[in-house]
Design an enzyme around this catalytic site. Structure first.
Site, PDB file in Angstrom:
ATOM      1  N   LYS A 279       0.841  -1.208   0.000  1.00 11.36           N
ATOM      2  CA  LYS A 279       0.000   0.000   0.000  1.00 11.36           C
ATOM      3  C   LYS A 279       0.872   1.253   0.000  1.00 11.36           C
ATOM      4  O   LYS A 279       2.050   1.216   0.378  1.00 11.36           O
ATOM      5  CB  LYS A 279      -0.930   0.037   1.209  1.00 11.36           C
ATOM      6  CG  LYS A 279      -0.211   0.293   2.554  1.00 11.36           C
ATOM      7  CD  LYS A 279      -0.320   1.707   3.002  1.00 11.36           C
ATOM      8  CE  LYS A 279       0.721   2.261   3.907  1.00 11.36           C
ATOM      9  NZ  LYS A 279       1.775   1.574   4.507  1.00 11.36           N
TER      10      LYS A 279
ATOM     11  N   SER B 212       8.415 -11.848  -2.062  1.00  9.96           N
ATOM     12  CA  SER B 212       7.766 -10.538  -2.090  1.00  9.96           C
ATOM     13  C   SER B 212       8.420  -9.592  -3.081  1.00  9.96           C
ATOM     14  O   SER B 212       9.636  -9.623  -3.279  1.00  9.96           O
ATOM     15  CB  SER B 212       7.787  -9.913  -0.694  1.00  9.96           C
ATOM     16  OG  SER B 212       7.059  -8.706  -0.710  1.00  9.96           O
TER      17      SER B 212
ATOM     18  N   SER C 205       4.669  -5.863   5.729  1.00 10.51           N
ATOM     19  CA  SER C 205       4.269  -6.776   6.806  1.00 10.51           C
ATOM     20  C   SER C 205       2.779  -7.096   6.712  1.00 10.51           C
ATOM     21  O   SER C 205       2.371  -8.228   6.926  1.00 10.51           O
ATOM     22  CB  SER C 205       4.633  -6.202   8.179  1.00 10.51           C
ATOM     23  OG  SER C 205       3.822  -5.095   8.486  1.00 10.51           O
TER      24      SER C 205
ATOM     25  N   GLY D  24       7.761   1.209   4.490  1.00  7.74           N
ATOM     26  CA  GLY D  24       6.485   1.909   4.547  1.00  7.74           C
ATOM     27  C   GLY D  24       5.504   1.525   3.458  1.00  7.74           C
ATOM     28  O   GLY D  24       4.477   2.160   3.280  1.00  7.74           O
TER      29      GLY D  24
ATOM     30  N   ASP E 156      -3.156  -0.709   6.682  1.00  5.88           N
ATOM     31  CA  ASP E 156      -2.327  -1.506   5.771  1.00  5.88           C
ATOM     32  C   ASP E 156      -2.998  -2.837   5.442  1.00  5.88           C
ATOM     33  O   ASP E 156      -3.110  -3.219   4.270  1.00  5.88           O
ATOM     34  CB  ASP E 156      -0.950  -1.773   6.388  1.00  5.88           C
ATOM     35  CG  ASP E 156      -0.092  -0.515   6.442  1.00  5.88           C
ATOM     36  OD1 ASP E 156      -0.647   0.580   6.306  1.00  5.88           O
ATOM     37  OD2 ASP E 156       1.137  -0.654   6.628  1.00  5.88           O
TER      38      ASP E 156
END
Lengths: 396, 396
Positions: B19, B145, B156, B152, B213
């Site tokens: 995000k 990933s 996670s 940021g 998030d």
């Protein structure tokens, strides 16, 4: 008329400071408070009348910094500007459009080189102020300045103020102690008269000046202004600023217009931004006026001012008036943990960096070296010092 | 229980996006609106259970990007975490402080190299989510990933969402079409379940996450949030961003605290600044939701978004959360007339640059080359795309 005779043999030198906007530029157009301060950089105007034996019938103007010299036979001036013969030095008036035209013709005769044509309006202002206050009299006027021209530091206002003061000092409209040695301050009512004439001069150069520049230059110290109301404020601390001239020319009118356009597109956001700037200006004025006790208190006040400068700069970036050259100055000074903000219209122009009292000279030298290596011009100036002063020389 | 048997032979792969905060970071802590969006960069979690013939009694976790592998005998997990045997996949609960301690001991046994110790909390989250949803069962879980860690971009949360989804997909708590080929979306109620588990996982990593998030990662698209209320918004335009990772680590808590301290020192100014940010977020959400007609309308919308980004960045600078590395990105992209703003906490981290639809690829390549030459990492991502998806592989 013994006094008049004595005056006519004197040389007078007037000096008037430049100015910076400490906070609130642009937002002030949208009814926020702004704070301006005088800076310890001056324009000097010296004036003397030739003695009868000189047999000189011309009005001479020397602009030393730009190496220009002008001279007009006083008869030519009288012929071109007969309407100014009835002016009273004690009653400032506005220059009519017709007179501006006649003056422009007198200036044109002097063939200013193309590269310096931007100075023509200043020369027109000179002719108008001179003739309105002193009439058709031969004289020699010399102008020098520590202020870079057209960089937003109020050089034109400092010129108008120091010129008006010199002209008035040798007129019947003011009453001064001609035997005074060294710099001398005008009385309140005389300052007012100088300020009015200077404002009329500024109109010829700028069209619709705000009156802030000439007021700061006349009275010195600082002023708070909002919606056309000016309030003199008494600074209670010694502030030193590094003024970096990016030498990037800007179009003030276009910048002001772009902020207004952004305000039309985003009314709520911009109203909040202007309100934030208003708070910053008010807080800054309060800090500057508050009594300082010792080094610690001064450091605290300086830190608070630095934070307000950083915040104001962010809001100016939000308005879209910053510029790559300004950002370069910000980055450079940030490396030394110094706070900076643009001053004036933005889009280039000058950037202020607060130099805290306890900052070492070595650091200052390094910052300046860094900035000069980017091609910028650096000036150090005390903030909020004296306004207009005059000084009489011996008879020439 | 035919379906259960079938599931146990399957491999499931889940992917969840990262995000960005489009507008409103920091100000959201002070009751302003913020807008977050999913980005087309994903974390992938694949899960499969060993067959009986594998004779494998361990739970294995592979973190491919950081080249780490962990494995625990399931008996060891059962012994250390007996209280998780009664968990229901359909009823997300919070991890108790006691359980966190027992899990930490299990993680410690794995001797994570000092340089990667920051991943320990993520491994704890894995053990807790895995055991809570699937119990004490041997399995192989592989994580890859596209998101840089700890920058940021919600890595996670994307990990927690994709992990929870994979675990739930092979549980009795969701009902899916296992014969579906390719990526598959969850039902609304299942998304809600995933989101709740992911939020509980985020708590182990972050302490007090906002929930933004994991919500963006689960549902995709964009959300508007204010004072803890999240609203999903439907984007009506395709946005592409250049995301520049300055790789400068920041301390989010310290940055949030510094803005709060500045707010205590300058309450009026900061209240106005937060109000300006609130207007920006609302306007940005309105533009993104408004229908676009043609290229011209899209260009206009993009220009408006660029202006809002520039304004938001100025306000973030006013809050004092910018950083020299961020300013370098701003300067570099400005050379190409592209608008940028920091995203997230600031003080380093990532910077967004809008890539307008009509911008040539040559320019994009040049900007990226410039930024990479400063040592930054550049990612290009579509904004506001799909959230969580899963995909079933053949029986293994």
């Amino acid at each position: 008329m013994h006094q008049t005779r004595e005056r006519e043999r004197m040389e007078v030198k007037a000096r008037a400071p430049g100015k910076i906007i400490l906070a609130g530029e642009h937002a002030v157009v949208h009814r926020s408070t702004a704070v301006a301060a005088s800076i310890g950089l001056y324009t000097y105007v010296s004036l003397h009348f030739p003695t009868d034996s000189d047999n000189d019938d011309t009005l001479k103007l020397q602009l030393k910094d730009v190496a220009l010299e002008f001279s007009w036979p006083v008869g030519r001036i009288k012929e071109a500007l007969p309407e100014l013969g009835s002016c009273l030095a004690s009653s400032p008036t506005s220059c009519s459009p017709e007179t501006i035209k006649s003056i422009a013709a007198l200036v044109e005769e002097q063939n200013i080189p193309e590269a310096k044509i931007g100075l023509a309006a200043g020369v027109s202002t000179f002719l108008w102020l001179y003739t309105s206050i002193q009439g058709y009299k031969p004289a020699m006027v010399v102008v020098t300045s520590e202020l870079p021209l057209g960089s937003g530091l109020g050089s034109s206002a400092a010129f108008c103020v120091s010129l008006s003061a010199a002209l008035l000092a040798l007129s019947d409209s003011v009453n001064l102690d001609y035997s005074h040695q060294g710099w001398l301050t005008f009385e309140e009512s005389e300052l007012e008269l100088v300020n009015k004439w200077a404002f009329e001069g500024e109109k010829i150069i700028h069209g619709k000046p705000s009156g802030i520049d000439n007021t700061v230059s006349t009275y010195g110290d600082m002023i708070k202004f909002r919606s056309g109301n000016l309030t003199l404020i008494k600074s209670n601390m010694t502030l030193k600023m590094l003024i970096t001239n990016t030498k990037v020319g800007r179009n003030t009118k276009a910048l002001v217009a772009s902020v207004s356009e952004r305000t039309v597109r985003h009314p709520n956001t911009m109203a909040a931004v202007f309100s934030a700037v208003d708070s910053i200006s008010k807080e800054l004025a309060t800090i500057i006026q508050s009594p300082g006790y010792n080094d610690l208190a001064i450091t605290e006040k300086e830190e608070r001012l630095e934070e307000l400068m950083e915040m104001n700069q962010g809001l100016l970036q939000c308005m879209g008036v910053s510029h790559a050259s300004i950002e370069t100055v910000l980055r450079t000074t940030l490396k030394y943990k110094l706070a900076s903000k643009l001053t004036g219209a933005g889009g280039g122009g000058c950037v202020l960096t607060l130099l805290p009292t306890l900052l070492s000279g070595t650091i200052v030298d390094k910052v300046i070296a860094d900035l000069e290596s980017c091609g910028f011009q650096c000036l150090i100036a005390g903030i909020g010092g004296k306004g207009l002063e005059i000084c009489f020389g011996g008879s020439s």
